[in-house]
Design a protein around this motif. Structure first.
Motif, short mmCIF file in Angstrom:
data_model
loop_
_atom_site.label_atom_id
_atom_site.label_comp_id
_atom_site.label_asym_id
_atom_site.label_seq_id
_atom_site.Cartn_x
_atom_site.Cartn_y
_atom_site.Cartn_z
N GLU A 184 0.94 -1.21 -0.01
CA GLU A 184 0.00 -0.21 -0.12
C GLU A 184 0.78 1.26 -0.17
O GLU A 184 2.15 1.30 0.33
N PHE A 185 0.23 2.43 -0.28
CA PHE A 185 0.99 3.68 0.19
C PHE A 185 0.08 4.37 0.75
O PHE A 185 -1.28 4.27 0.86
N ALA A 186 0.35 5.73 1.07
CA ALA A 186 -0.36 6.41 2.09
C ALA A 186 -0.13 7.92 2.02
O ALA A 186 0.98 8.40 1.65
N VAL A 187 -1.21 8.76 2.39
CA VAL A 187 -0.96 10.28 2.36
C VAL A 187 -0.92 10.50 3.94
O VAL A 187 -1.60 10.03 4.63
N VAL A 188 -0.19 11.66 4.12
CA VAL A 188 -0.01 12.19 5.46
C VAL A 188 -0.80 13.73 5.28
O VAL A 188 -0.33 14.40 4.41
N ASP A 252 2.28 12.90 -10.39
CA ASP A 252 1.00 12.35 -10.47
C ASP A 252 0.90 10.99 -9.44
O ASP A 252 1.52 10.01 -9.98
N PRO A 253 0.31 11.27 -8.37
CA PRO A 253 0.24 10.06 -7.38
C PRO A 253 -0.57 9.00 -8.09
O PRO A 253 -0.49 7.87 -7.22
N TYR A 254 -1.26 9.10 -9.16
CA TYR A 254 -2.09 8.05 -9.64
C TYR A 254 -1.47 7.52 -10.90
O TYR A 254 -2.24 7.04 -11.73
N ALA A 255 -0.05 7.48 -10.99
CA ALA A 255 0.59 6.86 -12.19
C ALA A 255 1.94 6.50 -11.41
O ALA A 255 2.92 6.49 -12.48
N THR A 272 -0.71 2.46 -9.07
CA THR A 272 -1.69 3.30 -8.35
C THR A 272 -2.87 3.91 -9.36
O THR A 272 -3.80 4.31 -8.81
N SER A 273 -2.65 3.75 -10.75
CA SER A 273 -3.63 3.82 -11.55
C SER A 273 -4.97 3.34 -11.58
O SER A 273 -6.00 3.55 -12.26
N THR A 274 -4.83 2.18 -10.80
CA THR A 274 -5.92 1.18 -10.49
C THR A 274 -6.72 1.55 -9.57
O THR A 274 -7.73 0.73 -8.93
N MET A 275 -6.65 2.48 -8.65
CA MET A 275 -7.43 3.12 -7.72
C MET A 275 -8.73 3.27 -8.23
O MET A 275 -8.89 4.07 -9.01
N THR A 276 -9.73 2.85 -7.47
CA THR A 276 -11.16 3.16 -7.66
C THR A 276 -11.39 4.46 -6.90
O THR A 276 -12.26 5.49 -7.89
#
Length: 337
Positions: A184-188, A252-255, A272-276
């Motif tokens: 996983e990864f996460a934001v703070v 781009d956190p989603y790539a 991360t591009s596969t996030m719903t």
């Protein structure tokens, strides 16, 4: 790593230093900035002993843009008396005591796959025809992902008191033998907020880190049959690290490519591009029900195929687990069973 990018500021264009931050042990816990390809650590408190925001990662986050700008200035100057080799310090979790942790179902495909794997595991001990037992369990609907997971961000609260960091050894809780990783990864979160519009939610992200939601599978599966959740099947260790990358360093956190290696062999890969759902959706939603707060961690949940359980593989004592997320780094831990 000390990164410099061209930044179109106001009123003039200037160069801006982007930050990769760690917490390390040296007469207590201290905050450092990684320089020179992550080979060097700048001790921010030693570089600026008069600045209270460098007392801990939490105080730096809470100080907002002013503290981070001062950290960038120090990283750009790199005062020699505050520099040390990265290999000479003990790396701690970048945020050792989060204000709160929520592990979310932003990758819904993993959740759907995991339910099927749980059903198959339960069916294995069901008499002479495990396949018929599996089909019966699936037909019951109990192992089909609820559509609510795709309609909103669902999560469970994780324990912020049991945080482990890079190179820590991970052991399962008493009575459990099947330890597993979760990629996983996460934001703070960087600042408090309530009723945050979706288009302003990214403004509340301080940075990104890798998140390993360790699981004791044998204990977890037994406890989840009660319907109350995994309990101590998960709440014994969560690893964060190796660093906290400020939000402006991730274009781009989603790539981003994600992978997990065990003793150098790749077991999991994803993107991360596969996030719903996005982190911004999570922040906006959570801000409407109690708010979000500086220093809290919001984790993505596990990418599809992001566990040994998904691959039908099991960790052994002494295995080296490496989780890698593009742009953040590699989070390494050994397991002890």
């Amino acid at each position: 790593m000390l990164h410099v990018q061209f930044y179109d500021g106001s009123p003039t264009t200037h160069w801006r230093v982007l930050m990769r931050l760690i917490t390390f042990a040296a007469e207590g816990r201290r905050v450092g900035a990684l320089l020179n390809g992550d080979d060097t650590v700048l001790d921010l408190a030693l570089a600026a002993p008069d600045r209270p925001e460098f007392a801990s990662m939490s105080t730096l986050i809470e100080s907002g843009g002013e503290g981070l700008d001062r950290a960038r200035e120090l990283a750009s100057a790199a005062p020699e008396h505050a520099l040390m080799p990265a290999t000479a310090v003990h790396w701690c979790p970048p945020l050792p005591r989060p204000a709160r942790m929520r592990d979310c179902g932003l990758f819904t495909q993993h959740l759907a796959d995991a339910l099927q794997q749980i059903a198959r595991r339960q069916a294995e001990g069901a008499g002479d025809d495990p396949e018929a037992a599996f089909q019966e369990l699936m037909a019951s609907g109990r192992f089909t992902l609820d559509p609510l997971f795709t309609e909103r961000v669902l999560y469970y609260n994780a324990d912020p008191l049991l945080i482990t960091g890079p190179n820590d050894t991970i052991a399962p809780p008493e009575g459990a033998k099947e330890l597993d990783y979760e990629l996983e990864f996460a934001v703070v979160v960087g600042r408090d907020g309530r009723d945050i519009p979706l288009d302003r939610a990214r403004d509340h992200i301080f940075g990104y880190t890798i998140y390993n939601d360790w699981s004791a599978r044998d204990l977890q599966l037994r406890l989840m049959q009660t319907g109350v959740g995994p309990c101590e099947g998960k709440d014994f260790a969560t690893s964060l690290g190796p660093c906290l990358v400020t939000a402006d360093e991730i274009a781009d956190p989603y790539a981003l490519t994600m992978s997990a290696r065990i003793n150098g062999e790749q077991w999991s890969s994803g993107s991360t591009s596969t996030m719903t759902h996005s982190f911004e959706e999570a922040i906006a939603q959570f801000s409407r029900t109690g708010g979000v707060f500086a220093g809290e961690v919001i984790a993505s949940g596990t990418v599809a195929s992001g566990t040994g359980f998904d691959a039908g593989k099991h960790l052994s004592s002494g295995d080296l687990v490496e989780l890698e997320v593009e742009g953040i780094g590699i989070l390494r831990n050994r397991v002890a069973l």
